[in-house]
Motif scaffolding. Structure first.
Motif, PDB file in Angstrom:
ATOM      1  N   LEU A   1       0.844  -1.200   0.000  1.00  0.00           N
ATOM      2  CA  LEU A   1       0.000   0.000   0.000  1.00  0.00           C
ATOM      3  C   LEU A   1       0.878   1.249   0.000  1.00  0.00           C
ATOM      4  O   LEU A   1       1.568   1.536   0.981  1.00  0.00           O
ATOM      5  CB  LEU A   1      -0.919  -0.004   1.221  1.00  0.00           C
ATOM      6  N   ASN A   2       0.849   1.990  -1.104  1.00  0.00           N
ATOM      7  CA  ASN A   2       1.738   3.133  -1.280  1.00  0.00           C
ATOM      8  C   ASN A   2       0.909   4.388  -1.522  1.00  0.00           C
ATOM      9  O   ASN A   2       0.212   4.503  -2.527  1.00  0.00           O
ATOM     10  CB  ASN A   2       2.674   2.870  -2.464  1.00  0.00           C
ATOM     11  N   VAL A   3       0.953   5.316  -0.577  1.00  0.00           N
ATOM     12  CA  VAL A   3       0.081   6.493  -0.638  1.00  0.00           C
ATOM     13  C   VAL A   3       0.851   7.735  -1.095  1.00  0.00           C
ATOM     14  O   VAL A   3       2.019   7.921  -0.748  1.00  0.00           O
ATOM     15  CB  VAL A   3      -0.593   6.746   0.733  1.00  0.00           C
ATOM     16  N   ALA A   4       0.179   8.543  -1.917  1.00  0.00           N
ATOM     17  CA  ALA A   4       0.760   9.804  -2.386  1.00  0.00           C
ATOM     18  C   ALA A   4      -0.323  10.869  -2.399  1.00  0.00           C
ATOM     19  O   ALA A   4      -1.471  10.606  -2.759  1.00  0.00           O
ATOM     20  CB  ALA A   4       1.348   9.632  -3.784  1.00  0.00           C
ATOM     21  N   PHE A   5       0.060  12.095  -2.005  1.00  0.00           N
ATOM     22  CA  PHE A   5      -0.863  13.215  -2.019  1.00  0.00           C
ATOM     23  C   PHE A   5      -0.472  14.166  -3.143  1.00  0.00           C
ATOM     24  O   PHE A   5       0.706  14.392  -3.393  1.00  0.00           O
ATOM     25  CB  PHE A   5      -0.852  13.920  -0.656  1.00  0.00           C
ATOM     26  N   MET A   6      -1.471  14.694  -3.823  1.00  0.00           N
ATOM     27  CA  MET A   6      -1.230  15.498  -5.016  1.00  0.00           C
ATOM     28  C   MET A   6      -0.360  16.707  -4.699  1.00  0.00           C
ATOM     29  O   MET A   6      -0.575  17.420  -3.727  1.00  0.00           O
ATOM     30  CB  MET A   6      -2.557  15.965  -5.603  1.00  0.00           C
TER      31      MET A   6
ATOM     32  N   VAL B   1      -0.346  19.100  14.322  1.00  0.00           N
ATOM     33  CA  VAL B   1      -0.167  19.061  12.869  1.00  0.00           C
ATOM     34  C   VAL B   1       0.427  17.715  12.453  1.00  0.00           C
ATOM     35  O   VAL B   1       0.037  17.132  11.430  1.00  0.00           O
ATOM     36  CB  VAL B   1       0.739  20.229  12.416  1.00  0.00           C
ATOM     37  N   LEU B   2       1.372  17.202  13.260  1.00  0.00           N
ATOM     38  CA  LEU B   2       1.964  15.895  12.954  1.00  0.00           C
ATOM     39  C   LEU B   2       0.926  14.780  13.028  1.00  0.00           C
ATOM     40  O   LEU B   2       0.884  13.890  12.170  1.00  0.00           O
ATOM     41  CB  LEU B   2       3.113  15.609  13.920  1.00  0.00           C
ATOM     42  N   ASP B   3       0.072  14.817  14.049  1.00  0.00           N
ATOM     43  CA  ASP B   3      -0.983  13.810  14.169  1.00  0.00           C
ATOM     44  C   ASP B   3      -1.922  13.865  12.969  1.00  0.00           C
ATOM     45  O   ASP B   3      -2.363  12.826  12.459  1.00  0.00           O
ATOM     46  CB  ASP B   3      -1.790  14.031  15.456  1.00  0.00           C
ATOM     47  N   ASP B   4      -2.228  15.071  12.519  1.00  0.00           N
ATOM     48  CA  ASP B   4      -3.089  15.233  11.351  1.00  0.00           C
ATOM     49  C   ASP B   4      -2.437  14.622  10.115  1.00  0.00           C
ATOM     50  O   ASP B   4      -3.054  13.831   9.393  1.00  0.00           O
ATOM     51  CB  ASP B   4      -3.361  16.725  11.121  1.00  0.00           C
TER      52      ASP B   4
ATOM     53  N   GLN C   1       5.075  11.919   6.402  1.00  0.00           N
ATOM     54  CA  GLN C   1       4.380  13.146   6.014  1.00  0.00           C
ATOM     55  C   GLN C   1       5.122  13.899   4.916  1.00  0.00           C
ATOM     56  O   GLN C   1       4.517  14.649   4.142  1.00  0.00           O
ATOM     57  CB  GLN C   1       4.147  14.044   7.233  1.00  0.00           C
ATOM     58  N   PHE C   2       6.445  13.678   4.818  1.00  0.00           N
ATOM     59  CA  PHE C   2       7.220  14.327   3.762  1.00  0.00           C
ATOM     60  C   PHE C   2       7.324  13.421   2.530  1.00  0.00           C
ATOM     61  O   PHE C   2       7.237  13.895   1.399  1.00  0.00           O
ATOM     62  CB  PHE C   2       8.612  14.701   4.272  1.00  0.00           C
ATOM     63  N   GLY C   3       7.516  12.127   2.762  1.00  0.00           N
ATOM     64  CA  GLY C   3       7.619  11.204   1.636  1.00  0.00           C
ATOM     65  C   GLY C   3       6.348  11.108   0.820  1.00  0.00           C
ATOM     66  O   GLY C   3       6.381  10.947  -0.396  1.00  0.00           O
ATOM     67  N   SER C   4       5.199  11.211   1.499  1.00  0.00           N
ATOM     68  CA  SER C   4       3.914  11.134   0.796  1.00  0.00           C
ATOM     69  C   SER C   4       3.456  12.506   0.313  1.00  0.00           C
ATOM     70  O   SER C   4       2.499  12.613  -0.453  1.00  0.00           O
ATOM     71  CB  SER C   4       2.846  10.558   1.728  1.00  0.00           C
TER      72      SER C   4
ATOM     73  N   ILE D   1       1.999  14.844   2.026  1.00  0.00           N
ATOM     74  CA  ILE D   1       0.813  15.425   2.654  1.00  0.00           C
ATOM     75  C   ILE D   1       1.162  16.723   3.369  1.00  0.00           C
ATOM     76  O   ILE D   1       0.346  17.647   3.446  1.00  0.00           O
ATOM     77  CB  ILE D   1       0.124  14.420   3.615  1.00  0.00           C
ATOM     78  N   ALA D   2       2.389  16.814   3.894  1.00  0.00           N
ATOM     79  CA  ALA D   2       2.786  18.012   4.630  1.00  0.00           C
ATOM     80  C   ALA D   2       2.885  19.246   3.737  1.00  0.00           C
ATOM     81  O   ALA D   2       2.929  20.368   4.236  1.00  0.00           O
ATOM     82  CB  ALA D   2       4.134  17.765   5.323  1.00  0.00           C
ATOM     83  N   LYS D   3       2.916  19.049   2.409  1.00  0.00           N
ATOM     84  CA  LYS D   3       3.057  20.169   1.473  1.00  0.00           C
ATOM     85  C   LYS D   3       1.721  20.604   0.879  1.00  0.00           C
ATOM     86  O   LYS D   3       1.674  21.537   0.078  1.00  0.00           O
ATOM     87  CB  LYS D   3       4.000  19.755   0.325  1.00  0.00           C
TER      88      LYS D   3
END
Length: 622
Positions: free
Chosen positions: A352-357, A447-450, A597-600, A602-604
């Protein structure tokens, strides 16, 4: 895995036959295979028990369970070792039988001291009007409490809820031991007294004072009518792991760790370490203990045993029973390689590999530049990038994930590795955070938990695209068990803060940081991750937090686990990297730590100027 809940009322006007609809909804999502409610009433109190079961092993056992004496049991756990449970047996029934046979408090504490595996439980002891509850030593299963109406009500639940405009009142039950409430005396006095039976090393002294002191802050956050006290008999649970080895090296050993900054992170570098026979032996011992932990976690679930031989060969139609949260990093790669040893060869494994746009076009070289010395690694990663993808999802974890898939296919080309590309848009993130995820991450709220909570929720949902050489098709993972690599960084100095602590305070400071990391993992990570993954009717399993794995790592001196004088990609999690090389892995063995959070990415996606520790307003319903 289950959703368990007990709502207690001490006032007849608050007695109820049903849980609130939103709480019941969240519990049902955790346990889709059976649900039941049970009411136990006394003159002075009422207990409403609600159990919702995800069936994984043995005979489906409906919860809550009740015996002929009126004892009631809710169990959200897995007995992997310590207590004998046959393959065809259900551990809920075994635990309840043993609890009902317990003659005193010591018997109950001995039972939970023996269990190896994740658990939370609620046990109503009818004859004494006691309510027992607690979480395992690491807090691998969520349990929350909520006190209200000036002591006339309280609730224990695997998951809570939020109400618009109302401050969240749920808190995580500390994984400090087992708690007991005397319901009869509470009803009479109007004060809720939580008696604590803490975890204790056999050699440890003043354990009760230490734990009660550690709960002072929690008690301060609880209503005035709730207090935490030591149990009068000074009884305790036996700690399931050995103490952390705080030994410091002799001067000559420390000198060997100096002047290592010029070493390049390559596979050949690790081969040099493995020429040391002692180190090679330690690495093999680590592989062996971790392999057993993975085996227990991939075999303790029901599989279709009735397939004819011809059907077994038709693997293209087989469904995966096990999935892995997969970034292609060292933790998930080692878990996947060991899972491959034990899962039947005709059964696929879902990655399962997740990515955020991302709004800007992804540039794979941007995260390769930080390891420019590693030309070999860059070539492998660039090969993993598909030319026909939407580049807005080519985040770092997607690229390393594809590269990791190639490695796994090389390690075992006979296995069907389902690489699931899970792409999340900003619109979908915001909608599902508001309607579902915010209830699960709470009571944590940074923010980290989110970021991590949302990333893990979408990844474990398992809805995405199955990408093969010939085809791309929509896919939803059916796996009920999800393996995650949490615990590796905490024990093997994987975080950047470990390196900072080492640079400022040396190995002594690093040891203390690791001890602190393991001590807070229950409140910082595991309850949240259990709630988030369990929301899909799936069970999180944590091989790196197996009791035997932790004990093995705790027994080693720090310099055999990590060497932070070495560059990133080598020194942190050195032992795990050496294990990866021994298991036949290549480029992934030298990947530096990259937070989810950085690899996926989502933090950006939203506010880029936030700190991880800031309170996250997006998690609150306004």
């Amino acid at each position: 895995m289950c959703g368990i809940c007990c709502s207690v009322s001490f006032s007849a006007e608050h007695f109820s036959k049903d849980l609130k609809e939103d709480l019941l909804y969240n519990l049902k999502r955790r346990g889709p295979n059976s649900g039941k409610q049970l009411v136990k009433s006394d003159v002075d109190y009422q207990c409403l028990f609600s159990g919702h079961v995800l069936h994984l092993r043995g005979i489906l056992t409906v919860q809550p369970m009740e015996d002929e004496r009126g004892n009631v049991f809710l169990w959200n756990g897995e007995v992997f070792s310590g207590i004998k449970v046959e393959a065809e047996e259900n551990d809920t029934q075994i635990m309840f039988n043993k609890l009902c046979a317990s003659e005193n408090e010591s018997d109950i504490l001995s039972l939970f001291s023996e269990v190896q595996g994740p658990w939370s439980f609620i046990y109503y002891q009818a004859s004494s009007h006691y309510l027992w509850f607690g979480r395992d030593f690491f807090g691998r299963r969520s349990l929350l409490w909520h006190f209200s109406n000036m002591g006339k009500n309280f609730c224990l639940s695997s998951v809570g809820t939020q109400t618009s405009g109302v401050a969240n009142q749920w808190q995580e039950v500390p994984a400090s031991g087992i708690f007991k409430i005397d319901l009869k005396s509470t009803a009479i006095s109007g004060c809720v007294i939580l008696k604590l039976y803490p975890w204790k090393y056999i050699s440890e002294e003043n354990v009760m004072e230490k734990y009660v002191n550690s709960l002072t802050q929690i008690s301060a956050e609880l209503p005035t009518f709730v207090s935490v006290v030591a149990n009068e008999a000074r009884l305790y649970l036996e700690n399931p792991i050995v103490p952390l080895n705080m030994m410091l090296p002799e001067a000559e050993v420390e000198m060997q760790c100096k002047n290592n900054s010029s070493i390049s992170p390559t596979r050949d570098t690790f081969k040099v370490f493995l020429t040391d026979q002692h180190m090679k032996k330690v690495v093999q011992q680590f592989i062996d203990v971790l392999s057993i932990a993975v085996k227990r976690r991939v075999l303790y679930l029901a599989r279709d045993k009735n397939l004819a031989p011809k059907e077994v060969l038709q693997t293209s139609n087989r469904k995966a029973n096990v999935a892995i949260l997969f970034s292609g990093g060292i933790d998930s790669m080692v878990i996947a390689t060991l899972a491959d040893r034990h899962i039947p060869i005709d059964e696929p494994i879902d990655l399962l590999n997740v990515a955020f746009m991302t709004k800007e076009k992804n540039k794979p070289t941007s995260f390769q530049e930080e390891r420019s010395k590693t030309k070999y690694l860059c070539e492998v990663l660039s090969e993993g990038v598909s030319n026909n993808d939407d580049s807005s999802y080519n985040v770092p974890d997607r690229i390393t994930g594809r590269a990791g898939l190639k490695e796994l296919q090389t390690v075992n080309p006979s296995r069907i590795w389902n690489f699931i590309e899970i792409n999340v848009s900003l619109e979908e993130l915001q909608k599902l955070r508001r309607t579902q995820i915010c209830h699960l991450v709470q009571p944590l709220g940074t923010v980290l938990d989110d970021s991590i909570g949302c990333a893990v929720w979408f990844a474990s949902r398992g809805i995405g695209w199955l990408v093969t050489q010939d085809d791309v098709k929509s896919y939803q993972s059916s796996a009920k068990v999800i393996l995650t690599g949490i615990g590796a960084d905490e024990q093997l100095a994987g975080y950047s803060r470990h390196r900072i602590r080492f640079q400022t305070l040396g190995l002594e400071g690093l040891n203390k940081e690791i001890a602190m990391e393991l001590g807070r993992i229950s409140s910082r990570n595991l309850g949240r991750d259990d709630r988030v993954i369990g929301d899909h009717g799936k069970e999180a399993r944590f091989p790196f937090l197996d009791e035997n794995v932790v004990s093995f790592l705790n027994a080693l001196p720090i310099w055999e686990k990590a060497n932070l004088t070495l560059p990133r990609g080598i020194g942190e999690k050195l032992l795990l990297r050496l294990a990866a090389v021994e298991l036949g892995l290549t480029a992934s063995a030298v990947l530096p730590k990259r937070a989810m959070q950085f690899g996926s990415r989502i933090a950006k996606m939203e506010k880029n100027n936030e700190k991880a520790s800031d309170k996250c307003g997006r998690l609150h319903i306004s």
